[in-house]
Scaffold this motif. Structure first.
Motif, PDB file in Angstrom:
ATOM      1  N   THR A  23      -5.149   0.954  -5.095  1.00  0.00           N
ATOM      2  CA  THR A  23      -4.902   2.190  -4.374  1.00  0.00           C
ATOM      3  C   THR A  23      -3.974   2.885  -4.960  1.00  0.00           C
ATOM      4  OG1 THR A  23      -3.352   1.008  -2.995  1.00  0.00           O
ATOM      5  CG2 THR A  23      -5.548   1.272  -2.036  1.00  0.00           C
ATOM      6  N   SER A  27       0.795  -1.250  -0.224  1.00  0.00           N
ATOM      7  CA  SER A  27       0.026  -0.107   0.062  1.00  0.00           C
ATOM      8  C   SER A  27       0.991   1.501   0.124  1.00  0.00           C
ATOM      9  CB  SER A  27      -1.014  -0.146   1.247  1.00  0.00           C
ATOM     10  OG  SER A  27      -1.825   1.143   1.249  1.00  0.00           O
ATOM     11  N   SER A  28       0.818   2.136  -0.772  1.00  0.00           N
ATOM     12  CA  SER A  28      -0.121   2.205  -1.917  1.00  0.00           C
ATOM     13  C   SER A  28       0.265   1.248  -3.252  1.00  0.00           C
ATOM     14  CB  SER A  28      -0.433   3.707  -2.364  1.00  0.00           C
ATOM     15  OG  SER A  28      -0.928   3.834  -4.032  1.00  0.00           O
TER      16      SER A  28
END
Length: 236
Positions: A66, A17-18
């Motif tokens: 994301t 993430s991201s």
């Protein structure tokens, strides 16, 4: 019942993430009115200039990705499968722009979701919580509740603020009116800027379709309550 779509936080699913590490951007993206990041809640009658997302080397491809780079903020970056499913429930209030995602010298076609309207008329302001972030004299910030009980009062309050303070005012706990006609809709001025909401029917359709990278937060919870108190009990 309605849910807010959240990106998965499960590293086994998303890898990192991201997931989008950074983006290749067109020249003058910050001032170019045709760049997708400068188009919001309005229908574009042209194809905007798009970022190209570079997937982090540890990230996995999911149906919802994301991404924090310019152009991706406040929007959903989705696969064709999620795009097609979404359009079964609403083909009128969203635009989708094809957007390349690059990993290991391969290019994957994704779609950037551009909402055309924010549906404040669905919000029960009498039972919602509106807050504004204030600055402390000694540094830092705190949240102060705003006493609004109707959409009109909410709009009037926003109009009294400058552009910075307006961006720091949001609905932290969303309550909806009864008999909402839409299965999917969007609200701006919520925690995180823009929220994407789906009905129980859409949630089940997404789950049955094995769409990946999505978690569903009950709208009755604040972002803090969801991430720090309730999420783990559902998704681990």
């Amino acid at each position: 019942m309605y849910y807010r779509i959240e990106s998965s936080l499960d590293m086994k699913i998303i890898g990192h993430s991201s997931q989008i590490e950074h983006a290749e951007l067109p020249a003058d993206w910050d001032t170019d009115p045709t760049f997708v990041g400068n188009i919001e809640f309005v229908k574009a009658d042209f194809r905007p200039k798009m970022p190209r997302g570079i997937l982090h080397k540890k990230a996995k491809l999911t149906d919802l990705l994301t991404a924090c780079s310019p152009g991706f903020e406040r929007r959903l970056l989705v696969s064709k499968s999620l795009k097609d499913l979404w359009e079964l429930f609403d083909h009128e209030h969203f635009q989708f722009f094809d957007c390349d995602v690059i990993t290991k010298n391969l290019i994957y076609e994704y779609w950037l979701m551009n909402p055309l309207v924010t549906n404040f008329e669905f919000v029960d302001f009498q039972n919602s919580t509106v807050v504004t972030r204030k600055r402390k004299l000694e540094g830092g910030t705190f949240l102060e509740e705003v006493p609004v009980t109707s959409l009109n009062e909410f709009n009037v309050f926003l109009e009294t603020l400058d552009i910075v303070d307006r961006g720091m005012t949001f609905i932290s706990r969303v309550s909806l009116l009864d008999d909402i006609p839409n299965d999917v809709f969007v609200l701006s001025h919520v925690d995180g800027g823009v929220g994407y909401y789906v009905s129980e029917k859409v949630k089940k359709a997404i789950e049955v379709s094995n769409i990946t990278g999505i978690e569903f937060a009950p709208i009755s919870l604040t972002f803090h309550e969801w991430t720090h108190e309730h999420r783990n009990s559902i998704y681990g």
